[in-house]
Scaffold this active site. Sequence first.
Site, short mmCIF file in Angstrom:
data_model
loop_
_atom_site.label_atom_id
_atom_site.label_comp_id
_atom_site.label_asym_id
_atom_site.label_seq_id
_atom_site.Cartn_x
_atom_site.Cartn_y
_atom_site.Cartn_z
N LYS A 1 57.13 88.22 42.57
CA LYS A 1 56.11 87.80 43.53
C LYS A 1 56.61 87.90 44.97
O LYS A 1 55.83 88.14 45.88
CB LYS A 1 55.58 86.40 43.22
CG LYS A 1 54.82 86.38 41.89
CD LYS A 1 53.57 85.55 41.89
CE LYS A 1 52.77 85.86 40.64
NZ LYS A 1 51.68 84.98 40.35
N LYS B 1 52.99 94.28 32.77
CA LYS B 1 52.11 93.25 32.21
C LYS B 1 50.70 93.36 32.81
O LYS B 1 50.57 93.61 34.01
CB LYS B 1 52.72 91.89 32.57
CG LYS B 1 51.95 90.69 32.07
CD LYS B 1 52.54 89.39 32.62
CE LYS B 1 51.86 88.96 33.91
NZ LYS B 1 51.49 87.56 34.02
N LYS C 1 46.05 89.29 36.28
CA LYS C 1 44.74 89.07 36.91
C LYS C 1 44.76 89.40 38.40
O LYS C 1 43.73 89.62 38.99
CB LYS C 1 44.22 87.66 36.63
CG LYS C 1 45.02 86.52 37.20
CD LYS C 1 44.19 85.24 37.12
CE LYS C 1 44.74 84.22 36.15
NZ LYS C 1 45.84 83.43 36.72
P1 ATP Z 1 48.84 86.11 38.24
O1 ATP Z 1 48.60 87.57 38.10
O2 ATP Z 1 47.99 85.44 39.28
O3 ATP Z 1 50.29 85.75 38.33
P2 ATP Z 1 48.51 85.83 35.39
O4 ATP Z 1 47.49 86.79 34.96
O5 ATP Z 1 49.93 86.12 35.09
O6 ATP Z 1 48.31 85.46 36.91
P3 ATP Z 1 48.59 82.97 34.76
O7 ATP Z 1 47.58 82.00 35.21
O8 ATP Z 1 49.87 82.98 35.53
O9 ATP Z 1 48.04 84.47 34.75
O10 ATP Z 1 48.85 82.77 33.23
C1 ATP Z 1 48.09 81.99 32.33
C2 ATP Z 1 48.62 82.18 30.94
O11 ATP Z 1 48.33 83.50 30.49
C3 ATP Z 1 50.14 82.04 30.82
O12 ATP Z 1 50.46 81.38 29.59
C4 ATP Z 1 50.64 83.45 30.77
O13 ATP Z 1 51.87 83.58 30.09
C5 ATP Z 1 49.52 84.12 30.00
N1 ATP Z 1 49.43 85.55 30.32
C6 ATP Z 1 49.21 86.08 31.55
N2 ATP Z 1 49.17 87.42 31.48
C7 ATP Z 1 49.40 87.75 30.17
C8 ATP Z 1 49.49 88.99 29.47
N3 ATP Z 1 49.35 90.15 30.09
N4 ATP Z 1 49.71 88.96 28.13
C9 ATP Z 1 49.84 87.77 27.48
N5 ATP Z 1 49.78 86.58 28.10
C10 ATP Z 1 49.56 86.55 29.42
#
Ligand code: ATP
Length: 333
Positions: free
Chosen positions: A115, A197, A200
């Site tokens: 980040k 990964k 969002k």
């Molecule tokens: P950002 O992109 O804003 O960092 P994020 O998509 O990683 O957000 P979070 O709110 O940080 O989402 O994560 C919420 C939950 O979803 C966490 O348990 C995280 O491990 C899970 N998660 C996020 N992205 C994935 C993915 N691509 N595959 C599986 N689990 C995920």
Amino acid sequence: MFQNTPVSFSGVQPSGNLTIGNYLGAIKNFASFSEQYKCFYCVVDEHAITVRQVPADLRRRTYETLALYMACGLDPEKNTLYVQSHVKEHAELAWLLNCFTGFGELSRMTQFKDKSQKHADNINAGLFTYPVLMAADILLYQTDVVPVGIDQKQHVELCRDIANRFNAIYPDTFTIPEPIMAKSGAKIMSLADPTKKMSKSDENTNAVVYILDDRDTIIRKFKRAVTDSDTCIRYAEGKDGINNLMTIYSVFTGKTIEDIEREFEGRGYGDFKMAVGEVCADALAPVQEKFKCFMSDKAQLEAQMKKGAEEAAYVARRTLSKVQKKLGFVQIR
Ligand code: ATP
Ligand code: LTN
């Protein structure tokens, strides 16, 4: 704290539209804990502001994330669903835990490194101490299990280290939590770059399938998913794109990888991508339907937030006060 009922805790940031990564890696699995665990699922708005947010968007997404929790099957009668900033103890315990966390430990966190690269113009202290607030979230509820995607495992391990360190000085303060990852789906990859990964906050919306995407959009995104020049549907090293699509198909249908290889024997990537799009759209349709219904009643959502915050605060207050006593703070109540 709950007469031997173990506790499950997790959180999702209202930092963007939720993806099928969030769904398959985390939220979809939360409901399975409701029977045997006392469950707390939080919308972590204080974590979200470690990256700049537009206030109106953050507000709307906070409602949406709570509505999605419920649309994904989390019954507010069986789970405590709430918003992090409504329970002041999170930020307060985070400060105390900051004093038990090493600068070096935080510097090693891969999410911080990623980040800081992505937001080089705003490497704020909150981004650095993000895992300490997450540790506070978890430890306030004497949590046993933390269902998360693989990317959060390192943070839960740091939380365990902080809790063990605190307990070594002040015995019997915190329960030591265990991260729980889905056997399949704990790391859904980007459709545009399957070595990354699915996230969002990705700027390329074609790389990401959102839980609220309509059927045509979902199918179009899967059709355009990056794969390789091989032609047969098989799970193998170096075939990141196909492996990711097979994983998604497998988690949505419950079929094993071997079943899928057999089902698509002799068929091409085009057919397979179409099938993945269809099962994903079929599975998300009822979630979207319920989401719309929950979002249409804001007053009801606010009532849920209030009820959840009261339930959570009751537990959080007890842990915080225990910690303050152990540290030697004067209690005047
Ligand atoms: P950002 O992109 O804003 O960092 P994020 O998509 O990683 O957000 P979070 O709110 O940080 O989402 O994560 C919420 C939950 O979803 C966490 O348990 C995280 O491990 C899970 N998660 C996020 N992205 C994935 C993915 N691509 N595959 C599986 N689990 C995920
Ligand atoms: N950091 C998590 C969100 C989160 C969380 C938590 C997850 C905040 N607090 C406590 C589990 C337990 C993320 O997904 N980025």
